[in-house]
Design a protein around this motif. Structure first.
Motif, PDB file in Angstrom:
ATOM      1  N   LYS A  96       0.603  -1.170   0.056  1.00  0.00           N
ATOM      2  CA  LYS A  96       0.072  -0.036   0.082  1.00  0.00           C
ATOM      3  C   LYS A  96       0.895   1.200  -0.054  1.00  0.00           C
ATOM      4  O   LYS A  96       0.542   2.332  -0.570  1.00  0.00           O
ATOM      5  CB  LYS A  96      -0.827   0.101   1.023  1.00  0.00           C
ATOM      6  CG  LYS A  96      -1.958  -1.156   1.071  1.00  0.00           C
ATOM      7  CD  LYS A  96      -2.851  -0.976   2.354  1.00  0.00           C
ATOM      8  CE  LYS A  96      -4.043  -2.302   2.419  1.00  0.00           C
ATOM      9  NZ  LYS A  96      -4.917  -2.131   3.644  1.00  0.00           N
ATOM     10  N   ASP A  99       2.354   1.584  -3.425  1.00  0.00           N
ATOM     11  CA  ASP A  99       1.097   2.354  -4.260  1.00  0.00           C
ATOM     12  C   ASP A  99       1.044   3.707  -4.080  1.00  0.00           C
ATOM     13  O   ASP A  99       0.979   4.609  -5.073  1.00  0.00           O
ATOM     14  CB  ASP A  99      -0.048   1.469  -4.164  1.00  0.00           C
ATOM     15  CG  ASP A  99       0.079   0.081  -4.548  1.00  0.00           C
ATOM     16  OD1 ASP A  99       1.029  -0.371  -5.311  1.00  0.00           O
ATOM     17  OD2 ASP A  99      -0.836  -0.650  -4.146  1.00  0.00           O
ATOM     18  N   SER A 100       0.923   4.247  -2.725  1.00  0.00           N
ATOM     19  CA  SER A 100       0.880   5.632  -2.429  1.00  0.00           C
ATOM     20  C   SER A 100       2.194   6.485  -3.145  1.00  0.00           C
ATOM     21  O   SER A 100       1.957   7.391  -3.851  1.00  0.00           O
ATOM     22  CB  SER A 100       0.799   5.746  -1.030  1.00  0.00           C
ATOM     23  OG  SER A 100       0.601   7.006  -0.583  1.00  0.00           O
ATOM     24  N   GLN A 102       4.128   5.503  -5.710  1.00  0.00           N
ATOM     25  CA  GLN A 102       3.895   5.683  -7.345  1.00  0.00           C
ATOM     26  C   GLN A 102       2.864   6.742  -7.557  1.00  0.00           C
ATOM     27  O   GLN A 102       3.141   7.468  -8.521  1.00  0.00           O
ATOM     28  CB  GLN A 102       3.309   4.238  -7.564  1.00  0.00           C
ATOM     29  CG  GLN A 102       4.525   3.293  -7.507  1.00  0.00           C
ATOM     30  CD  GLN A 102       5.621   3.293  -8.330  1.00  0.00           C
ATOM     31  OE1 GLN A 102       5.616   4.072  -9.370  1.00  0.00           O
ATOM     32  NE2 GLN A 102       7.028   2.801  -7.721  1.00  0.00           N
ATOM     33  N   ILE A 103       1.701   6.662  -6.727  1.00  0.00           N
ATOM     34  CA  ILE A 103       0.743   7.904  -7.221  1.00  0.00           C
ATOM     35  C   ILE A 103       1.400   9.450  -6.848  1.00  0.00           C
ATOM     36  O   ILE A 103       1.188  10.348  -7.887  1.00  0.00           O
ATOM     37  CB  ILE A 103      -0.559   7.911  -6.501  1.00  0.00           C
ATOM     38  CG1 ILE A 103      -1.116   6.558  -6.749  1.00  0.00           C
ATOM     39  CG2 ILE A 103      -1.488   8.997  -6.443  1.00  0.00           C
ATOM     40  CD1 ILE A 103      -2.207   6.161  -5.870  1.00  0.00           C
ATOM     41  N   GLU A 104       2.027   9.484  -5.925  1.00  0.00           N
ATOM     42  CA  GLU A 104       2.798  10.815  -5.456  1.00  0.00           C
ATOM     43  C   GLU A 104       3.761  11.079  -6.619  1.00  0.00           C
ATOM     44  O   GLU A 104       3.923  12.290  -6.840  1.00  0.00           O
ATOM     45  CB  GLU A 104       3.386  10.772  -4.043  1.00  0.00           C
ATOM     46  CG  GLU A 104       3.836  12.161  -3.794  1.00  0.00           C
ATOM     47  CD  GLU A 104       4.503  11.897  -2.473  1.00  0.00           C
ATOM     48  OE1 GLU A 104       5.017  12.987  -1.895  1.00  0.00           O
ATOM     49  OE2 GLU A 104       4.157  10.990  -1.730  1.00  0.00           O
ATOM     50  N   ARG A 106       3.790  10.028  -9.908  1.00  0.00           N
ATOM     51  CA  ARG A 106       3.207  10.540 -10.987  1.00  0.00           C
ATOM     52  C   ARG A 106       2.546  11.974 -10.855  1.00  0.00           C
ATOM     53  O   ARG A 106       2.761  12.722 -11.646  1.00  0.00           O
ATOM     54  CB  ARG A 106       2.053   9.481 -11.383  1.00  0.00           C
ATOM     55  CG  ARG A 106       2.291   8.416 -11.781  1.00  0.00           C
ATOM     56  CD  ARG A 106       1.279   7.453 -12.597  1.00  0.00           C
ATOM     57  NE  ARG A 106       0.212   7.390 -11.642  1.00  0.00           N
ATOM     58  CZ  ARG A 106      -0.034   6.208 -10.626  1.00  0.00           C
ATOM     59  NH1 ARG A 106       1.064   5.290 -10.993  1.00  0.00           N
ATOM     60  NH2 ARG A 106      -0.881   6.249 -10.256  1.00  0.00           N
ATOM     61  N   HIS A 107       2.301  12.430  -9.600  1.00  0.00           N
ATOM     62  CA  HIS A 107       1.791  14.049  -9.429  1.00  0.00           C
ATOM     63  C   HIS A 107       2.975  14.763  -9.706  1.00  0.00           C
ATOM     64  O   HIS A 107       2.553  15.672 -10.410  1.00  0.00           O
ATOM     65  CB  HIS A 107       1.170  14.076  -8.119  1.00  0.00           C
ATOM     66  CG  HIS A 107      -0.222  13.164  -8.141  1.00  0.00           C
ATOM     67  ND1 HIS A 107      -0.988  12.980  -6.830  1.00  0.00           N
ATOM     68  CD2 HIS A 107      -1.050  12.679  -8.925  1.00  0.00           C
ATOM     69  CE1 HIS A 107      -1.957  12.252  -7.142  1.00  0.00           C
ATOM     70  NE2 HIS A 107      -2.218  12.320  -8.085  1.00  0.00           N
ATOM     71  N   GLU A 111       1.371  14.233 -13.851  1.00  0.00           N
ATOM     72  CA  GLU A 111       0.727  13.247 -14.301  1.00  0.00           C
ATOM     73  C   GLU A 111      -0.844  13.055 -13.323  1.00  0.00           C
ATOM     74  O   GLU A 111      -0.586  12.945 -12.210  1.00  0.00           O
ATOM     75  CB  GLU A 111       1.375  11.769 -14.670  1.00  0.00           C
ATOM     76  CG  GLU A 111       2.517  11.916 -15.495  1.00  0.00           C
ATOM     77  CD  GLU A 111       3.195  10.737 -15.748  1.00  0.00           C
ATOM     78  OE1 GLU A 111       2.961   9.759 -15.118  1.00  0.00           O
ATOM     79  OE2 GLU A 111       4.276  10.764 -16.470  1.00  0.00           O
ATOM     80  N   ASP A 112      -1.845  12.774 -13.924  1.00  0.00           N
ATOM     81  CA  ASP A 112      -3.107  12.284 -13.091  1.00  0.00           C
ATOM     82  C   ASP A 112      -3.218  13.570 -12.111  1.00  0.00           C
ATOM     83  O   ASP A 112      -3.513  12.926 -10.871  1.00  0.00           O
ATOM     84  CB  ASP A 112      -2.730  10.760 -12.549  1.00  0.00           C
ATOM     85  CG  ASP A 112      -2.651   9.755 -13.371  1.00  0.00           C
ATOM     86  OD1 ASP A 112      -2.939  10.081 -14.656  1.00  0.00           O
ATOM     87  OD2 ASP A 112      -1.991   8.852 -13.021  1.00  0.00           O
ATOM     88  N   LEU A 116      -7.328  16.316  -8.811  1.00  0.00           N
ATOM     89  CA  LEU A 116      -6.750  16.712  -7.473  1.00  0.00           C
ATOM     90  C   LEU A 116      -7.442  18.045  -6.907  1.00  0.00           C
ATOM     91  O   LEU A 116      -7.641  18.998  -7.910  1.00  0.00           O
ATOM     92  CB  LEU A 116      -5.154  16.943  -7.455  1.00  0.00           C
ATOM     93  CG  LEU A 116      -4.219  15.875  -7.955  1.00  0.00           C
ATOM     94  CD1 LEU A 116      -2.861  16.348  -7.817  1.00  0.00           C
ATOM     95  CD2 LEU A 116      -4.614  14.690  -6.562  1.00  0.00           C
ATOM     96  N   GLU A 120      -4.504  20.288  -2.450  1.00  0.00           N
ATOM     97  CA  GLU A 120      -3.440  19.142  -2.962  1.00  0.00           C
ATOM     98  C   GLU A 120      -2.521  19.838  -4.108  1.00  0.00           C
ATOM     99  O   GLU A 120      -1.397  19.513  -3.895  1.00  0.00           O
ATOM    100  CB  GLU A 120      -4.008  17.830  -3.114  1.00  0.00           C
ATOM    101  CG  GLU A 120      -4.849  17.159  -2.166  1.00  0.00           C
ATOM    102  CD  GLU A 120      -5.110  15.828  -2.391  1.00  0.00           C
ATOM    103  OE1 GLU A 120      -4.854  15.322  -3.493  1.00  0.00           O
ATOM    104  OE2 GLU A 120      -6.011  15.153  -1.868  1.00  0.00           O
TER     105      GLU A 120
END
Length: 213
Positions: A96, A99-100, A102-104, A106-107, A111-112, A116, A120
């Motif tokens: 977990k 995954d968090s 990886q999202i950060e 990309r931000h 990206e993605d 938001l 944020e």
């Protein structure tokens, strides 16, 4: 006439034993697939041959770990101890967290970010500005260090040239000099004075006033 009853005992002949294993393994696998489809059952089957090779089947609608968890809860038998359970929980936590991150990441790459909220996005902007400030500070440190190293090399080069000129002048002074020799000595002296890393101050000679009286 029907088939005679086969006595269930170990088959001594290795070739016959292997043939029988293959046939019955395929039969068990077929039955497991059939009961899964016909009865909507959840089936997990694992077979190990005498050679150690594994064959397995699991119903498409489930996973082996889910069946094992259900078996453990239903039967009351523990398949693994608390240490393994804690390890499993730690692995889930790390997954977990990864995954968090990886999202950060990309931000941070832009990206993605369309979904938001404003807060944020502001926090993301502050993080990027802080990172950019640190990168620029590090760049200045690298540039300053390169300049200092260059200055040290230049000073070392001047010092080496000064020593070489001293040695050359000393060598020329020990040899008899012709007209060309005097010219070389003069040039060496000029180079010597221009490359000296430090300077000498010469005081003028004062006449002795007592001798004139």
């Amino acid at each position: 006439m029907g088939r005679g009853k086969i006595e269930i005992k170990r088959i001594e002949n290795s070739s016959n034993r292997q043939v029988t294993y293959s046939k019955r393994r395929n039969g068990i696998m077929k039955k497991a697939k059939e009961i899964t489809v016909l009865c909507d059952a959840r089936v997990s089957l694992i077979i190990f041959a005498s050679s150690g090779k594994m064959h397995e089947y699991c119903s498409p609608s489930t996973k082996l770990i889910d069946i094992l968890d259900q078996y453990q809860k239903t039967s009351g038998k523990k398949l693994w101890d608390a240490k393994h359970e804690n390890l499993s929980n730690e692995i889930d936590r790390i997954k977990k967290e990864n995954d968090s991150m990886q999202i950060e990441l990309r931000h941070l790459k832009g990206e993605d970010i369309t979904s938001l909220p404003y807060k944020e996005l502001m926090a993301l902007e502050d993080a990027l500005e802080t990172g950019l400030t640190c990168v620029r500070a590090k760049q200045m440190d690298v540039v300053d260090m390169a300049r200092k190293n260059t200055k040290f090399l230049e000073d070392d080069n001047k010092q080496l040239n000064f020593i070489m000129n001293q040695q050359q002048m000393s060598f020329d002074a020990r040899e008899p000099m012709d007209h060309h020799g005097y010219q070389r000595a003069a040039r060496a002296a000029a180079d010597y004075n221009s490359q000296m890393p430090f300077a000498f101050r010469v005081q003028p000679m004062q006449p002795n006033l007592q001798e004139r009286m």
